[in-house]
Design an enzyme around this catalytic site. Structure first.
Site, PDB file in Angstrom:
ATOM      1  N   ASP A 152      -0.972 -22.930   5.079  1.00 49.70           N
ATOM      2  CA  ASP A 152      -0.351 -23.754   6.104  1.00 49.70           C
ATOM      3  C   ASP A 152      -1.387 -24.279   7.091  1.00 49.70           C
ATOM      4  OD1 ASP A 152       0.182 -21.752   8.848  1.00 49.70           O
ATOM      5  OD2 ASP A 152      -0.499 -20.894   6.962  1.00 49.70           O
ATOM      6  N   SER A 154      -2.181 -24.542  10.626  1.00 47.33           N
ATOM      7  CA  SER A 154      -1.668 -23.826  11.796  1.00 47.33           C
ATOM      8  C   SER A 154      -2.761 -23.736  12.841  1.00 47.33           C
ATOM      9  CB  SER A 154      -1.179 -22.434  11.361  1.00 47.33           C
ATOM     10  OG  SER A 154      -0.594 -21.742  12.432  1.00 47.33           O
ATOM     11  N   CYS A 396      -8.265  11.697  -3.089  1.00 43.03           N
ATOM     12  CA  CYS A 396      -8.448  11.581  -1.645  1.00 43.03           C
ATOM     13  C   CYS A 396      -8.375  12.956  -0.985  1.00 43.03           C
ATOM     14  CB  CYS A 396      -7.427  10.604  -1.074  1.00 43.03           C
ATOM     15  SG  CYS A 396      -7.793  10.048   0.608  1.00 43.03           S
ATOM     16  N   HIS A 524      -8.197   5.704  -4.962  1.00 38.71           N
ATOM     17  CA  HIS A 524      -6.797   5.880  -5.378  1.00 38.71           C
ATOM     18  C   HIS A 524      -6.426   5.077  -6.631  1.00 38.71           C
ATOM     19  CE1 HIS A 524      -5.224   7.979  -1.725  1.00 38.71           C
ATOM     20  NE2 HIS A 524      -6.262   7.387  -1.149  1.00 38.71           N
ATOM     21  N   GLU A 526      -3.850   5.626  -8.480  1.00 37.79           N
ATOM     22  CA  GLU A 526      -2.383   5.508  -8.519  1.00 37.79           C
ATOM     23  C   GLU A 526      -1.892   4.309  -7.719  1.00 37.79           C
ATOM     24  OE1 GLU A 526      -2.939   7.643  -4.602  1.00 37.79           O
ATOM     25  OE2 GLU A 526      -3.997   7.422  -6.514  1.00 37.79           O
TER      26      GLU A 526
END
Length: 574
Positions: A152, A154, A396, A524, A526
């Protein structure tokens, strides 16, 4: 999607009790009501702060009246989206859709602010139907797969929009302003508008759609592989500047703040490594998609997703193992402590990420103490780890825990020499998308993934590997027990921030055990086992024609899914 799917909250911040302000907020409410009514958007909440004024001495100081509208909507398909980054530099073109009808009002603009001005006339939504048509046009073009990127117009105006697209696409562009245009007004007004990236073959169809809806538009120019911004008007170049120069200007304020907010050495490293080529993945294996058979059948191997107070990521982890064919169980440490469940029938144990006990004693130290100094819990886990038919994964906070428990890289290391994970070099929490390389190792869950360079999320404050005895680290590396390492854009293990978010030596992100059954890593997987979880995917992956660029196979699923599928195959003997 449709405009009627959008709902919004409206927050009013106004000094409504001061003279004249009541009338002003009335006019503003009326204008917003008329607009959202015409758009067909419902307001289902909000908040009013109508005392935005204070008396300082004899003077009334008031905040400017403001309404903040936050919109949200359901998405039928979250993978069907447009992002601002330029996707096909050197091949694509740029077009501006202008529902403002050619107005370029500079009131309230960033340009005016830069010169200490407010301006006379601000942009407005003069034609509600044009805004509606703008939305419908984008939806139609998306349905026909005509677009590559969208941003956009802006804050900062058209020039900021275009530069942001080039910065995020790591490229440049060359555009021509309309003949006779007021250069500053055209580039810096914050009127309604959208900039679209598209391939030239789609241009005729796009123009037909725009004409059908009666929307004004301007063909701006082309994207370029060369990292250079070129803007012309009436055959005269008005701006010719390197993209990276603008990038450094863009980040200059943030760089200065970072010097005060974090370790100054890592802040300078980040600035110095900014001119990089970007992440380049390598996938030397065929990722296998999930089939309905993964969710069927009896006697699935059970995996215990273990969490403690302050843990997170357990739902993503549960999903990853479920999709791979496991029967995941949500188990708390309290469940084990109170003997509500036993690990005897489980093939896998997973320690999830998070901040157990708020990491007040050091990351995962409180969680480790609960296991090590509770006779019942210690026996439970010792028995599980000693079984040859089990595996474990720590991510982690779970990785930090497995280090404290002495499971990785091998058992029997004296506590004062045990490798562990300490505060990041940056001295703060780090959350970002980076790349790791998987090397040859005995790790069961990483079998067949050797040589991969994959994107992955990191989110930790204490992920730097610390080895009190360097000989132990040397031995672990010689035995291939450090299978995951942070890498730079050339795919080389690195300690440089932010390629390496914590400063671990040789980029090491985790350990596995000698028999390969136990794996612990700080980033991570997952959170990336589904492709839509990846914030950046090369365009080649989306069309399948990416052998020369990324790997030897056409992508059918997230490469990280293989990690969980490997665990399933190991448990089932496949």
């Amino acid at each position: 999607s449709d405009l009627s799917h959008i709902k919004c909250s409206v927050n009013w911040m106004w000094a409504a009790k001061l003279p004249g302000e009541g009338a002003r907020i009335y006019d503003a409410v009326k204008a917003v009501a008329e607009l959202i009514t015409d758009l067909g958007i419902a307001v289902d909440g909000g908040k009013d702060s109508l005392s935005m004024a204070a008396k300082v001495g004899s003077e009334n100081v008031k905040a400017p009246g403001e309404a903040v509208v936050s919109g949200y909507a359901t998405m039928p398909d979250i993978t069907r989206k447009l992002t601002p980054d330029l996707k096909k530099p050197g091949e694509s073109s740029l077009i501006l859709i202008d529902p403002s009808g050619g107005k370029n009002r500079l009131g309230g603009s960033a340009l005016a602010q830069a010169f200490g001005q407010i301006g006379d006339e601000s942009p407005d939504v003069d034609d509600h139907q044009a805004l509606i048509n703008c939305f419908r046009v984008i939806q139609k073009m998306m349905d026909e797969n005509l677009l590559l990127a969208c941003h956009d117009r802006s804050d900062g105006g058209l020039i900021t929009t275009l530069v942001e697209m080039a910065l995020s696409g790591n490229c440049g562009f060359s555009i021509n302003l309309p003949a006779g245009a007021d250069t500053l007004a055209y580039l810096f007004s914050a009127e309604l508008g959208l900039v679209l990236e598209y391939l030239p073959d789609n241009e005729n169809r796009m123009r037909i759609i725009l004409d059908e809806y009666g929307l004004p538009y301007t063909l701006l120019g082309e994207t370029t592989d060369e990292k250079k911004i070129v803007i012309s008007r009436d055959d005269e170049i008005v701006l010719d500047i390197d993209t990276m120069t603008l990038y450094h200007w863009w980040e200059a304020t943030s760089d200065r703040l970072e010097l005060e907010q974090m370790n100054a050495v890592t802040a300078r490293e980040m600035t110095a490594s900014r001119e990089s080529c970007g992440i380049r993945y390598h996938v030397p294996f065929q990722p296998e998609p999930i089939t309905s058979g993964n969710f069927r059948g009896e006697n699935k191997p059970r995996v215990a997703i273990i969490r403690e107070e302050g843990s997170n990521g357990d739902r993503e982890m549960t999903s990853a193992f479920f999709w791979a064919g496991f029967e995941p169980w949500d188990i708390t440490m309290t469940d084990l402590l109170e003997e509500k469940i036993s690990l005897d029938k489980f093939r896998g144990v997973v320690f999830v990420g998070g901040f157990s006990y708020a990491d007040v004693l050091d990351p995962a130290k409180g969680w480790a103490a609960q296991i090590k100094f509770n006779t019942k819990l210690k026996k439970t886990f010792d028995t599980f780890f000693s079984r040859s038919d089990t595996f474990s994964l720590g991510i982690c906070n779970g990785c930090q825990l497995m280090a404290f428990l002495g499971i990785i890289p091998w058992e029997g290391i004296p506590e004062d020499k045990q490798p562990r994970f300490i505060t990041n070099n940056s001295q703060r929490f780090e959350s970002h998308w980076g790349a790791v390389r998987i090397s040859e190792s005995p790790a069961v869950m990483l079998k067949g993934m050797e040589g991969s360079i994959l994107g992955i999320w990191s989110a930790h404050g204490g992920g730097k590997l610390f080895c009190p005895d360097p000989a132990i680290l040397d031995s672990a590396r010689e035995q291939g027990l450090t299978p995951v390492a942070y890498v730079d854009d050339d795919g080389n293990p690195t300690e440089t921030y932010r390629f390496n978010p914590n400063g671990s030596p040789a980029g090491i992100a985790g350990f596995c055990s000698k028999d390969g059954r136990h794996l612990a890593m700080m980033p991570h997987p997952e959170r990336a086992f589904l492709l839509w979880q990846w914030p950046y995917i090369p365009e080649e992956w989306k069309k399948g024609d990416w052998k020369k660029e990324v790997g030897d196979y056409v992508l059918a699923a997230s490469p990280w899914l293989k990690m969980f599928q490997n665990a399933y195959r190991w448990c089932t003997g496949e």
